[in-house]
Design an enzyme around this catalytic site. Structure first.
Site: not given
Length: 410
Positions: A128, A125, A180
């Site tokens: 991101k 993640s 997230s």
């Protein structure tokens, strides 16, 4: 020269003139148009191709070493080393179980220490951060979004979206960076024109940052074959994100209210150092069973900001990241950097617009004593010199023929 030889010479001059004209026209066309790498042909409304632009950037030295196919890694030759890279004369950073890391000064871009900085790993993640950096400038944060069924059912970590127009783009970015939300990543990608468009935009943004180890295959960071990043690239992305006010606001928010069908509920940032580390600004953490733990973060003390990125950590990494940040603050400005966080590729100079059709020039009115036909002839139109030469050659040939016949009848 006798008249016997005049005709062959005249014919030769005429042929040379006419055969040479096309070559001269081609040469003149190239010199007038300039370099073919970036010019837009008058007959081509599409203008230069993307390959032309890349060739232009490479020729101008704008692309990084990886883009130009050179061996030296982005940021300096020492960053090619796979082991620990530390300036001479200082104590090495505290030990960490991470397979790769970078400690850098955000203001100067100096890489203070590193380990396998360009090693390519699954980013989880932390990707991101690139999603947010790419899409924040493209989407109106006040725009209302109705997530699709696909977005709502995205696997992995989620904020809990429903298929109702309850959310603004701003809400989705908050949940993307705080909790997230993979569902938010997909909803934002769809708002940007779809998954394919968003991935293309993300990869273009990575190249603009010279993050050439990064390949985005998902907007959420969920593992997918071919997806990758590096500790160096995560530091580049974080540094660029810190310059964006909205990005900085999202990553530094500890808690917020998130819309629900009946009111709202509270969400909290997964970055534990926002509560534990003095001066922590935040950025992003990630984890999957294949990628293991990853993190990129920034903290500010006494007017200076340090960035730390780690990849492929198999345990609890928060204290280790805090120790690496402490080392960065203690040694910034005191050591010779082992590398450099490079600046993004500058925007190329805008290309000239293709020529447009203009109104035909006004036809001058014939004056007294002027030939009307000559008055309507364009200024640059004249009788080509080749016609004079050809005429001279033909005349010479006729004279030569007459001379030969006269000698025969004698």
């Amino acid at each position: 020269m006798g008249i016997k030889h005049l005709a062959p010479v005249g014919v030769l001059l005429a042929a040379t003139t006419f055969l040479g004209a096309p070559a001269q026209a081609r040469t003149a066309g190239v010199s007038a148009a300039g370099s073919p790498a970036l010019r837009a042909d008058a007959g081509s409304p599409a203008g230069p191709s993307s390959a032309d632009l890349l060739n232009h950037l490479a020729g101008a030295g704008a692309l990084g070493p990886h883009a130009r196919g050179e061996r030296e890694p982005v940021g300096g030759s020492r960053l090619a080393e796979r082991g620990l890279i530390v300036p001479s004369g200082v104590k090495a950073p505290p030990k960490t179980a991470a397979k790769a890391y970078v400690i850098a000064d955000a203001e100067t871009g100096a890489v203070l220490a590193a380990k396998d900085a360009h090693g390519r790993y699954l980013p989880a993640s932390t990707l991101k951060a690139l999603t947010a950096l790419t899409l924040i400038p493209k989407l109106n944060k006040n725009r209302k979004i109705r997530p699709s069924t696909r977005a709502v059912n995205e696997e992995g970590s989620a904020v809990g979206l429903v298929t109702k127009p309850l959310y603004t783009v701003d809400d989705l970015f908050k949940a993307l960076m705080l909790v997230s939300g993979n569902d938010c990543a997909m909803a934002l990608a769809e708002a940007n024109g779809g998954l394919a468009v968003t991935l293309a935009d993300m990869n273009a943004e990575a190249k603009r940052l010279q993050a050439f180890d990064t390949v985005a295959k998902t907007p959420s960071g969920l593992d997918k074959p071919g997806q990758s990043s590096s500790a160096y690239d995560l530091a580049l992305i974080a540094r660029a994100g810190l310059a964006n006010a909205d990005f900085r606001r999202y990553i530094s928010t500890k808690t917020d209210k998130f819309p629900a069908p009946k009111g709202y509920y509270e969400i909290g940032n997964h970055n534990k150092l926002l509560w534990r580390y003095k001066g922590m600004i935040g950025v992003k953490n990630g984890w999957t069973s294949k990628a293991l733990g990853s993190f990129v973060g920034a903290a500010k003390r006494n007017g200076h900001t340090i960035i730390v990125s780690i990849m492929r950590h198999d345990g609890y990494f928060w204290e280790e990241v805090a120790d690496l940040l402490d080392w960065g603050f203690a040694n910034r400005g005191r050591v010779t950097p082992v590398g450099q966080l490079v600046d993004p590729i500058p925007e190329p100079t805008p290309l000239p617009a293709p020529p447009t059709a203009s109104a035909p020039p006004a036809v001058p009115t014939p004056g007294p004593g002027r030939n009307p036909a000559a008055a309507t002839r364009p200024a640059d139109e004249g009788i080509p010199i080749g016609y004079y030469v050809l005429g001279a050659g033909l005349l010479g040939g006729l004279l030569w023929l007459a001379y030969g016949l006269r000698r025969r009848f004698r």
